[in-house]
Scaffold this motif. Sequence first.
Motif, PDB file in Angstrom:
ATOM      1  N   PHE B 159       0.639  -5.969   8.477  1.00 44.95           N
ATOM      2  CA  PHE B 159      -0.431  -4.994   8.230  1.00 44.95           C
ATOM      3  C   PHE B 159      -0.331  -4.436   6.806  1.00 44.95           C
ATOM      4  O   PHE B 159      -1.363  -4.247   6.144  1.00 44.95           O
ATOM      5  N   ALA B 160       0.881  -4.210   6.330  1.00 47.52           N
ATOM      6  CA  ALA B 160       1.034  -3.792   4.932  1.00 47.52           C
ATOM      7  C   ALA B 160       0.411  -4.841   4.007  1.00 47.52           C
ATOM      8  O   ALA B 160      -0.300  -4.508   3.047  1.00 47.52           O
ATOM      9  N   GLY B 161       0.662  -6.111   4.313  1.00 46.11           N
ATOM     10  CA  GLY B 161       0.083  -7.189   3.503  1.00 46.11           C
ATOM     11  C   GLY B 161      -1.437  -7.200   3.560  1.00 46.11           C
ATOM     12  O   GLY B 161      -2.110  -7.418   2.547  1.00 46.11           O
ATOM     13  N   ALA B 162      -1.980  -6.936   4.741  1.00 45.66           N
ATOM     14  CA  ALA B 162      -3.441  -6.915   4.901  1.00 45.66           C
ATOM     15  C   ALA B 162      -4.059  -5.781   4.082  1.00 45.66           C
ATOM     16  O   ALA B 162      -5.075  -5.961   3.399  1.00 45.66           O
ATOM     17  N   VAL B 163      -3.437  -4.604   4.140  1.00 44.74           N
ATOM     18  CA  VAL B 163      -3.956  -3.448   3.390  1.00 44.74           C
ATOM     19  C   VAL B 163      -3.813  -3.692   1.891  1.00 44.74           C
ATOM     20  O   VAL B 163      -4.740  -3.431   1.107  1.00 44.74           O
ATOM     21  N   ALA B 164      -2.650  -4.217   1.488  1.00 42.00           N
ATOM     22  CA  ALA B 164      -2.448  -4.498   0.057  1.00 42.00           C
ATOM     23  C   ALA B 164      -3.501  -5.479  -0.442  1.00 42.00           C
ATOM     24  O   ALA B 164      -4.088  -5.295  -1.518  1.00 42.00           O
ATOM     25  N   ASP B 165      -3.743  -6.510   0.345  1.00 47.01           N
ATOM     26  CA  ASP B 165      -4.734  -7.523  -0.023  1.00 47.01           C
ATOM     27  C   ASP B 165      -6.112  -6.882  -0.233  1.00 47.01           C
ATOM     28  O   ASP B 165      -6.810  -7.155  -1.215  1.00 47.01           O
ATOM     29  N   ALA B 166      -6.486  -5.991   0.678  1.00 47.59           N
ATOM     30  CA  ALA B 166      -7.791  -5.316   0.569  1.00 47.59           C
ATOM     31  C   ALA B 166      -7.818  -4.377  -0.637  1.00 47.59           C
ATOM     32  O   ALA B 166      -8.831  -4.271  -1.339  1.00 47.59           O
ATOM     33  N   LEU B 167      -6.699  -3.689  -0.894  1.00 48.01           N
ATOM     34  CA  LEU B 167      -6.664  -2.743  -2.023  1.00 48.01           C
ATOM     35  C   LEU B 167      -6.693  -3.476  -3.367  1.00 48.01           C
ATOM     36  O   LEU B 167      -7.290  -2.991  -4.331  1.00 48.01           O
ATOM     37  N   VAL B 168      -6.043  -4.646  -3.430  1.00 45.57           N
ATOM     38  CA  VAL B 168      -6.071  -5.439  -4.669  1.00 45.57           C
ATOM     39  C   VAL B 168      -7.514  -5.810  -5.014  1.00 45.57           C
ATOM     40  O   VAL B 168      -7.924  -5.766  -6.176  1.00 45.57           O
ATOM     41  N   LYS B 169      -8.283  -6.133  -3.979  1.00 46.71           N
ATOM     42  CA  LYS B 169      -9.692  -6.490  -4.219  1.00 46.71           C
ATOM     43  C   LYS B 169     -10.493  -5.298  -4.737  1.00 46.71           C
ATOM     44  O   LYS B 169     -11.578  -5.455  -5.299  1.00 46.71           O
ATOM     45  N   LEU B 170      -9.948  -4.086  -4.526  1.00 43.63           N
ATOM     46  CA  LEU B 170     -10.613  -2.872  -5.027  1.00 43.63           C
ATOM     47  C   LEU B 170      -9.919  -2.348  -6.287  1.00 43.63           C
ATOM     48  O   LEU B 170     -10.119  -1.184  -6.665  1.00 43.63           O
ATOM     49  N   GLY B 171      -9.088  -3.171  -6.920  1.00 40.50           N
ATOM     50  CA  GLY B 171      -8.484  -2.770  -8.191  1.00 40.50           C
ATOM     51  C   GLY B 171      -7.035  -2.323  -8.112  1.00 40.50           C
ATOM     52  O   GLY B 171      -6.431  -1.990  -9.138  1.00 40.50           O
ATOM     53  N   GLY B 172      -6.443  -2.321  -6.943  1.00 37.44           N
ATOM     54  CA  GLY B 172      -5.026  -1.957  -6.804  1.00 37.44           C
ATOM     55  C   GLY B 172      -4.123  -2.992  -7.457  1.00 37.44           C
ATOM     56  O   GLY B 172      -4.495  -4.161  -7.585  1.00 37.44           O
ATOM     57  N   VAL B 173      -2.938  -2.544  -7.878  1.00 39.63           N
ATOM     58  CA  VAL B 173      -1.997  -3.414  -8.592  1.00 39.63           C
ATOM     59  C   VAL B 173      -0.707  -3.554  -7.773  1.00 39.63           C
ATOM     60  O   VAL B 173      -0.015  -2.560  -7.495  1.00 39.63           O
ATOM     61  N   VAL B 174      -0.381  -4.774  -7.408  1.00 39.06           N
ATOM     62  CA  VAL B 174       0.855  -5.056  -6.654  1.00 39.06           C
ATOM     63  C   VAL B 174       2.048  -4.714  -7.539  1.00 39.06           C
ATOM     64  O   VAL B 174       2.136  -5.188  -8.672  1.00 39.06           O
ATOM     65  N   SER B 175       2.970  -3.901  -7.038  1.00 38.25           N
ATOM     66  CA  SER B 175       4.019  -3.363  -7.906  1.00 38.25           C
ATOM     67  C   SER B 175       5.441  -3.602  -7.439  1.00 38.25           C
ATOM     68  O   SER B 175       6.371  -3.038  -8.003  1.00 38.25           O
ATOM     69  N   ASP B 176       5.627  -4.422  -6.421  1.00 44.92           N
ATOM     70  CA  ASP B 176       7.002  -4.806  -6.079  1.00 44.92           C
ATOM     71  C   ASP B 176       7.007  -6.082  -5.249  1.00 44.92           C
ATOM     72  O   ASP B 176       5.975  -6.530  -4.754  1.00 44.92           O
ATOM     73  N   ASP B 177       8.211  -6.654  -5.139  1.00 44.94           N
ATOM     74  CA  ASP B 177       8.343  -7.923  -4.407  1.00 44.94           C
ATOM     75  C   ASP B 177       8.089  -7.753  -2.917  1.00 44.94           C
ATOM     76  O   ASP B 177       7.648  -8.698  -2.248  1.00 44.94           O
ATOM     77  N   ALA B 178       8.371  -6.573  -2.375  1.00 45.60           N
ATOM     78  CA  ALA B 178       8.122  -6.361  -0.950  1.00 45.60           C
ATOM     79  C   ALA B 178       6.626  -6.487  -0.659  1.00 45.60           C
ATOM     80  O   ALA B 178       6.229  -7.079   0.352  1.00 45.60           O
ATOM     81  N   THR B 179       5.789  -5.964  -1.545  1.00 49.88           N
ATOM     82  CA  THR B 179       4.341  -6.096  -1.368  1.00 49.88           C
ATOM     83  C   THR B 179       3.916  -7.562  -1.516  1.00 49.88           C
ATOM     84  O   THR B 179       3.089  -8.064  -0.743  1.00 49.88           O
ATOM     85  N   ARG B 180       4.504  -8.248  -2.516  1.00 47.68           N
ATOM     86  CA  ARG B 180       4.196  -9.680  -2.681  1.00 47.68           C
ATOM     87  C   ARG B 180       4.569 -10.467  -1.420  1.00 47.68           C
ATOM     88  O   ARG B 180       3.824 -11.336  -0.961  1.00 47.68           O
ATOM     89  N   ALA B 181       5.727 -10.145  -0.858  1.00 47.30           N
ATOM     90  CA  ALA B 181       6.160 -10.840   0.360  1.00 47.30           C
ATOM     91  C   ALA B 181       5.192 -10.553   1.511  1.00 47.30           C
ATOM     92  O   ALA B 181       4.776 -11.463   2.234  1.00 47.30           O
ATOM     93  N   ALA B 182       4.824  -9.291   1.669  1.00 42.59           N
ATOM     94  CA  ALA B 182       3.918  -8.910   2.763  1.00 42.59           C
ATOM     95  C   ALA B 182       2.569  -9.609   2.614  1.00 42.59           C
ATOM     96  O   ALA B 182       2.000 -10.106   3.590  1.00 42.59           O
ATOM     97  N   MET B 183       2.056  -9.658   1.376  1.00 48.13           N
ATOM     98  CA  MET B 183       0.765 -10.327   1.151  1.00 48.13           C
ATOM     99  C   MET B 183       0.869 -11.829   1.390  1.00 48.13           C
ATOM    100  O   MET B 183      -0.071 -12.444   1.910  1.00 48.13           O
ATOM    101  N   GLY B 184       1.984 -12.419   0.996  1.00 52.88           N
ATOM    102  CA  GLY B 184       2.178 -13.853   1.244  1.00 52.88           C
ATOM    103  C   GLY B 184       2.145 -14.154   2.737  1.00 52.88           C
ATOM    104  O   GLY B 184       1.494 -15.107   3.195  1.00 52.88           O
ATOM    105  N   LEU B 185       2.827 -13.315   3.506  1.00 51.76           N
ATOM    106  CA  LEU B 185       2.855 -13.516   4.958  1.00 51.76           C
ATOM    107  C   LEU B 185       1.481 -13.284   5.576  1.00 51.76           C
ATOM    108  O   LEU B 185       1.049 -14.022   6.466  1.00 51.76           O
ATOM    109  N   TRP B 186       0.790 -12.256   5.090  1.00 50.28           N
ATOM    110  CA  TRP B 186      -0.561 -12.002   5.587  1.00 50.28           C
ATOM    111  C   TRP B 186      -1.468 -13.213   5.327  1.00 50.28           C
ATOM    112  O   TRP B 186      -2.279 -13.597   6.183  1.00 50.28           O
ATOM    113  N   GLY B 187      -1.279 -13.826   4.171  1.00 47.27           N
ATOM    114  CA  GLY B 187      -2.087 -15.004   3.831  1.00 47.27           C
ATOM    115  C   GLY B 187      -1.949 -16.125   4.849  1.00 47.27           C
ATOM    116  O   GLY B 187      -2.934 -16.806   5.174  1.00 47.27           O
ATOM    117  N   ILE B 188      -0.754 -16.310   5.390  1.00 43.51           N
ATOM    118  CA  ILE B 188      -0.593 -17.397   6.374  1.00 43.51           C
ATOM    119  C   ILE B 188      -0.876 -16.945   7.805  1.00 43.51           C
ATOM    120  O   ILE B 188      -1.159 -17.767   8.659  1.00 43.51           O
TER     121      ILE B 188
END
Lengths: 240, 240
Positions: B159-188
């Motif tokens: 869910f963190a990955g899903a929210v991060a993904d949506a926020l990035v589309k609204l201009g949010g900036v991914v700022s750590d590896d934990a967020t990158r990991a969460a978004m990667g998992l959300w992608g699959i």
Amino acid sequence: MKIHTILSPQLFSLFAKDIANKQVLIIDILRATTSMVVMLENGAESVKPVAGVEEAMRLKNENPALLIAGERNGFKVDGFDFGNSPQEFTEEKVQGKSLVITTTNGTQALSLSLEASHIWVGGFLNMDALVKVIANTQKDVYLFCAGWKGHVNLEDTLFAGAVADALVKLGGVVSDDATRAAMGLWGIAQDDLQGFLSEASHVQRFQSMHAESDLDVCLKFNTSNKAVAYENGVLVAIPS
Amino acid sequence: MKIHTILSPQLFSLFAKDIANKQVLIIDILRATTSMVVMLENGAESVKPVAGVEEAMRLKNENPALLIAGERNGFKVDGFDFGNSPQEFTEEKVQGKSLVITTTNGTQALSLSLEASHIWVGGFLNMDALVKVIANTQKDVYLFCAGWKGHVNLEDTLFAGAVADALVKLGGVVSDDATRAAMGLWGIAQDDLQGFLSEASHVQRFQSMHAESDLDVCLKFNTSNKAVAYENGVLVAIPS
């Protein structure tokens, strides 16, 4: 053989009681555990990891023939013979020598793991050798990512995922969500590891330190066929 | 707006100094933050999260009209009006009522986050509403996964990955590896969330507790259009 993943030393206390008499694999891809394997691969007589700069200095004062290596915040410590770049530990410089190494994250993870019966050390460069000894040992294994100052990082997580994936093919059983997450990430990163990691915090830190060539060394597979074990306070190469 | 992810309360101390005057989103998909949204969606007059069973009991003794809800180790606490299943909090039972809730992991994460200027609460069921208020607030956001007894879990991470993904589309900036990991998992996982989670520790725990129907409630998207905020000790619904 159950497979667990400890995503950072900050999470270690959750596993502290469980690792007694089990296997732990210490993972600090950029760059401590990679460098440790390179030292032994290039003929170091012995390699002793220590937790602190002061302890390394004290050992050097007792025995000036020792070579001491280490970084703090990614940079070589003043007065040390080496920093922590795997490219520094050439055959010419380390063959037959006794080395001491201290690093920000890798040696910390090692010092937490002393209750385990087997402590393995390494990275992509000796992955096949590590998988072989872990599978042969058959005890439950904890893949312990050193992270960065307590934070989870991508490169250690991906290597944990790669090892878990290989161990599952040899009969290992995934036993927590951290391992599932690491394997999921490995699944999407494995075909382009450098590309996947290009955004990672640690990789960007390396680029800013002009240490990009270290990345090639740290992310290349199986350039060493030696598993490395930590036994009686020193690292030992175990040919596979 | 920078996006960080705290994968478990065990990692919170690394972020404790950073969250002051920032946004935190508390994520405990199975089931605390899902249930909190359901309570407000179904018309509860007020919902107060508390950290301990004793505090919930004390509040009930002071005011017998209060309804108290909570679990320990996934099971309803003796003497409580409700456990922690989102299906218990029907309109019939909660409309116009004042509720108190205490859970193993979710209220713990909440109590750690009090220095933030905005504390949001929710899950897949109110995801779009949460993304909207977080993006509108524009401050840096910490996606705080409640996990399970300190361990990282898959459903909160996804869910963190899903929210991060949506926020990035609204201009949010991914700022750590934990967020990158969460978004990667959300992608699959996003195309088959239940399938991806079928092996997850928490989901298997639910199956053993015969609470599988809760999973459907907890993993369904946008059944509520209310963001939920924690303000002055109580949860408040904010229509989007």
